[in-house]
Motif scaffolding. Structure first.
Motif, PDB file in Angstrom:
ATOM      1  N   ILE A  16       0.985  -1.195  -0.031  1.00  0.00           N
ATOM      2  CA  ILE A  16      -0.039   0.115   0.118  1.00  0.00           C
ATOM      3  C   ILE A  16       0.916   1.269  -0.034  1.00  0.00           C
ATOM      4  CG2 ILE A  16      -1.475   1.495   1.200  1.00  0.00           C
ATOM      5  CD1 ILE A  16      -2.987  -1.345   2.411  1.00  0.00           C
ATOM      6  N   GLU A  17       1.985   1.236   0.827  1.00  0.00           N
ATOM      7  CA  GLU A  17       2.574   2.415   0.822  1.00  0.00           C
ATOM      8  C   GLU A  17       3.273   2.641  -0.446  1.00  0.00           C
ATOM      9  OE1 GLU A  17       6.546   4.149   3.663  1.00  0.00           O
ATOM     10  OE2 GLU A  17       5.760   2.205   3.911  1.00  0.00           O
ATOM     11  N   LEU A  18       4.131   1.547  -1.056  1.00  0.00           N
ATOM     12  CA  LEU A  18       4.674   1.860  -2.269  1.00  0.00           C
ATOM     13  C   LEU A  18       3.813   2.164  -3.454  1.00  0.00           C
ATOM     14  CD1 LEU A  18       7.243   1.638  -4.110  1.00  0.00           C
ATOM     15  CD2 LEU A  18       6.621  -0.743  -4.376  1.00  0.00           C
ATOM     16  N   LEU A  19       2.621   1.706  -3.624  1.00  0.00           N
ATOM     17  CA  LEU A  19       1.638   2.116  -4.543  1.00  0.00           C
ATOM     18  C   LEU A  19       0.986   3.461  -4.459  1.00  0.00           C
ATOM     19  CD1 LEU A  19      -0.369  -1.391  -5.105  1.00  0.00           C
ATOM     20  CD2 LEU A  19       1.332  -0.488  -6.410  1.00  0.00           C
ATOM     21  N   GLN A  20       0.942   3.899  -3.120  1.00  0.00           N
ATOM     22  CA  GLN A  20       0.375   5.320  -2.881  1.00  0.00           C
ATOM     23  C   GLN A  20       1.559   6.127  -3.239  1.00  0.00           C
ATOM     24  OE1 GLN A  20      -0.886   5.079   1.245  1.00  0.00           O
ATOM     25  NE2 GLN A  20      -3.130   4.725   0.530  1.00  0.00           N
ATOM     26  N   PHE A  21       2.902   5.959  -2.772  1.00  0.00           N
ATOM     27  CA  PHE A  21       3.904   6.668  -3.427  1.00  0.00           C
ATOM     28  C   PHE A  21       3.993   6.974  -5.062  1.00  0.00           C
ATOM     29  CE2 PHE A  21       8.143   6.805  -5.241  1.00  0.00           C
ATOM     30  CZ  PHE A  21       8.788   7.974  -4.735  1.00  0.00           C
ATOM     31  N   ILE A  22       3.787   5.800  -5.745  1.00  0.00           N
ATOM     32  CA  ILE A  22       3.889   5.841  -7.144  1.00  0.00           C
ATOM     33  C   ILE A  22       2.853   6.637  -7.584  1.00  0.00           C
ATOM     34  CG2 ILE A  22       3.463   4.178  -9.258  1.00  0.00           C
ATOM     35  CD1 ILE A  22       4.835   2.229  -7.576  1.00  0.00           C
ATOM     36  N   ARG A  23       1.419   6.512  -7.045  1.00  0.00           N
ATOM     37  CA  ARG A  23       0.120   7.244  -7.686  1.00  0.00           C
ATOM     38  C   ARG A  23       0.573   8.834  -7.318  1.00  0.00           C
ATOM     39  NH1 ARG A  23      -4.358   9.640  -7.125  1.00  0.00           N
ATOM     40  NH2 ARG A  23      -6.096   8.860  -8.314  1.00  0.00           N
ATOM     41  N   GLU A  24       1.128   9.166  -6.339  1.00  0.00           N
ATOM     42  CA  GLU A  24       1.183  10.625  -6.042  1.00  0.00           C
ATOM     43  C   GLU A  24       2.242  11.127  -6.827  1.00  0.00           C
ATOM     44  OE1 GLU A  24       2.552  10.708  -1.840  1.00  0.00           O
ATOM     45  OE2 GLU A  24       0.622  10.260  -1.083  1.00  0.00           O
ATOM     46  N   ARG A  25       3.399  10.246  -7.267  1.00  0.00           N
ATOM     47  CA  ARG A  25       4.259  10.657  -8.122  1.00  0.00           C
ATOM     48  C   ARG A  25       3.731  10.906  -9.635  1.00  0.00           C
ATOM     49  NH1 ARG A  25       8.811   7.657 -10.956  1.00  0.00           N
ATOM     50  NH2 ARG A  25       7.596   5.823 -10.540  1.00  0.00           N
TER      51      ARG A  25
END
Length: 278
Positions: A192-201
């Motif tokens: 979840i943390e990684l995918l949310q980081f990617i989405r924000e990017r």
């Protein structure tokens, strides 16, 4: 329409608005891309969706953008995805690429999978917090999920391969006695943390993308954004390529093979700057 006069038997011709056929305006691909960019920019402001994601064409029609819908529909049948990566630049300049490729946008199916998977993981964690005391050791049975009133989560589990595949992917056990082979250590919270980081990017990006895919961030990307802990977890869970494969992300070394033609990128950037001219 012809109308005869009763007094002098003369015939007069009256033209009504209904008899006029509306003129059809066929947009060029450049005009379609420019208007598509304008739509995506506005949609991002209201819905916080990245402006680098190609919308489903039915969405354009639903939102009232019928001309844009018609224009994009004309170009949709042309090759896209991995096909454009093998095209000669001259083919791209001649228009033999779909509109999402020429606009440098992530195809709908790819980002929809990404969003749906992130939603699944967030909903699953919420369910485990409510019904499993926050434990992430055992993957819940979809029947129990549905009985507990989480219909949407049950649908997401089925659409992403079912409980056995997801349990393997997330390194969890099943309630049943069926033994499964784990894909190695992993963490739902990390995913979840990684995918949310990617989405924000991707929210911070503007089209066109040189690589119109959703890619695994590099170690440099994570460290530049202060995500040292994520870097450590990536190494713990098998490295960047292994994590990318597990989450359905393009690996940053491989996705460079799908780079857009440089001349096309320059042209698309000009269209992005002119997106609000119409």
């Amino acid at each position: 329409l012809e109308r005869k006069s009763n007094n002098n038997n003369t015939t007069t011709t009256t033209t009504t608005a209904a008899s006029k056929k509306p003129s059809k305006e066929f947009w060029s691909k450049e005009k379609a891309i420019r208007n598509l960019y304008s739509y995506l920019d506005n949609y991002k402001k209201y819905k916080s969706r990245p402006s680098v994601w190609m919308p489903q064409l039915s969405e354009l029609n639903y939102e009232g953008y019928s001309r844009l819908f018609n224009a994009c529909s004309r170009f949709k049948k042309l090759p896209h995805g991995a096909v454009f990566a093998t095209m000669h630049s001259q083919q791209l300049l001649e228009g033999n690429a779909s509109i999402d490729c020429m606009a440098g946008l992530v195809p709908f199916k790819e980002w929809r999978f990404f969003e749906s998977q992130l939603q699944l993981f967030v909903e699953l964690r919420h369910y485990l917090n409510l019904h499993h005391n926050g434990s992430q050791d055992i993957f819940p049975d979809p029947k129990d999920v549905k009985l507990n009133g989480h219909e949407e989560l049950s649908i997401l589990i089925r659409s992403h391969g079912g409980k056995q595949l997801l349990a393997q992917k997330l390194d969890m056990e099943l309630i049943s006695t069926i033994s499964i082979q784990s894909w190695g250590p992993f963490s739902l919270d990390f995913a979840i943390e990684l995918l949310q980081f990617i989405r924000e990017r991707y929210v911070d990006m503007s089209p066109p993308l040189p690589y119109p895919v959703i890619s695994m961030p590099s170690e440099r990307d994570l460290k530049r954004n202060g995500c040292e802990e994520l870097c450590h977890k990536v190494d713990t869970f098998g490295g960047y390529e292994n994590v990318a494969r597990r989450l359905g992300l393009s690996f940053f070394d491989v996705c460079k093979q799908q780079q857009l033609d440089e001349q096309m990128i320059r042209g698309a950037k000009k269209l992005w700057k002119k997106r609000n001219e119409d």
